[in-house]
Design a protein around this motif. Structure first.
Motif, short mmCIF file in Angstrom:
data_model
loop_
_atom_site.label_atom_id
_atom_site.label_comp_id
_atom_site.label_asym_id
_atom_site.label_seq_id
_atom_site.Cartn_x
_atom_site.Cartn_y
_atom_site.Cartn_z
N ILE A 3 -10.92 1.41 6.49
CA ILE A 3 -9.73 1.53 5.65
C ILE A 3 -8.61 0.56 6.07
O ILE A 3 -7.76 0.23 5.25
N ASP A 4 -8.63 0.07 7.30
CA ASP A 4 -7.56 -0.85 7.66
C ASP A 4 -7.73 -2.23 7.06
O ASP A 4 -6.87 -3.09 7.22
N GLY A 5 -8.80 -2.45 6.28
CA GLY A 5 -8.91 -3.66 5.48
C GLY A 5 -8.11 -3.58 4.20
O GLY A 5 -7.85 -4.58 3.53
N THR A 6 -7.68 -2.37 3.85
CA THR A 6 -6.83 -2.14 2.68
C THR A 6 -5.40 -2.55 3.03
O THR A 6 -4.97 -2.43 4.18
N ASP A 7 -4.66 -2.99 2.05
CA ASP A 7 -3.27 -3.40 2.27
C ASP A 7 -2.49 -2.33 3.03
O ASP A 7 -2.60 -1.14 2.73
N PRO A 12 -1.03 2.82 5.68
CA PRO A 12 -0.30 2.48 6.90
C PRO A 12 -0.75 3.25 8.14
O PRO A 12 -0.55 2.79 9.25
N SER A 13 -1.35 4.41 7.96
CA SER A 13 -1.75 5.24 9.12
C SER A 13 -3.16 4.89 9.54
O SER A 13 -4.14 5.62 9.31
N THR A 14 -3.28 3.73 10.17
CA THR A 14 -4.55 3.24 10.66
C THR A 14 -4.30 2.43 11.92
O THR A 14 -3.16 2.05 12.20
N GLY A 15 -5.34 2.18 12.68
CA GLY A 15 -5.19 1.48 13.95
C GLY A 15 -4.73 0.05 13.82
O GLY A 15 -4.04 -0.47 14.69
N GLY A 20 -1.11 -7.55 3.25
CA GLY A 20 -1.81 -8.43 2.32
C GLY A 20 -3.30 -8.14 2.22
O GLY A 20 -4.06 -8.97 1.75
N GLY A 21 -3.71 -6.97 2.64
CA GLY A 21 -5.13 -6.60 2.60
C GLY A 21 -5.60 -6.30 1.19
O GLY A 21 -4.92 -6.56 0.20
N LEU A 22 -6.78 -5.73 1.10
CA LEU A 22 -7.41 -5.45 -0.18
C LEU A 22 -6.66 -4.37 -0.97
O LEU A 22 -6.06 -3.47 -0.38
N SER A 23 -6.75 -4.46 -2.28
CA SER A 23 -6.16 -3.43 -3.13
C SER A 23 -7.11 -2.25 -3.24
O SER A 23 -8.33 -2.37 -3.03
N GLN A 24 -6.56 -1.11 -3.59
CA GLN A 24 -7.36 0.10 -3.79
C GLN A 24 -8.40 -0.13 -4.88
O GLN A 24 -9.55 0.26 -4.74
N GLU A 25 -8.00 -0.78 -5.95
CA GLU A 25 -8.91 -1.05 -7.06
C GLU A 25 -10.06 -1.95 -6.64
O GLU A 25 -11.20 -1.74 -7.05
N SER A 26 -9.78 -2.96 -5.81
CA SER A 26 -10.84 -3.87 -5.35
C SER A 26 -11.88 -3.14 -4.51
O SER A 26 -13.09 -3.33 -4.68
N VAL A 27 -11.41 -2.29 -3.60
CA VAL A 27 -12.33 -1.55 -2.73
C VAL A 27 -13.17 -0.59 -3.55
O VAL A 27 -14.39 -0.52 -3.40
#
Length: 82
Positions: A3-7, A12-15, A20-27
């Protein structure tokens, strides 16, 4: 799914938040395409860390995690439409 590949604004609650990461729609689209292309036998979601950040950060990250898990379940069941 890490999940930390997501924007970072969405998860935000990730290690290792990724500005500028991936959008929810893209994932979710990628998860669906994987389910459409292969007979998946498992799914995984990592790096969700609710203790990191504010209560709102945790809520946003957990909500997104649930959305990703549901998309993964649909892909595993062969009903990948989002």
């Amino acid at each position: 799914n890490d999940i930390d590949g997501t924007d970072a604004g969405l998860a935000p609650s990730t290690g290792a938040p990724e500005p500028g990461g991936l959008s929810q729609e893209s994932v979710k689209s990628l998860i669906g395409r994987l389910g459409d292309s292969w007979d998946l036998i498992g799914a995984d979601l990592v790096e969700v860390a609710p203790p990191i950040g504010s209560a709102e950060d945790s809520r946003r990250t957990l909500s997104l995690a649930v959305d990703y898990l549901l998309a993964s379940l649909r892909a595993l069941l062969g009903t990948a439409a989002t």
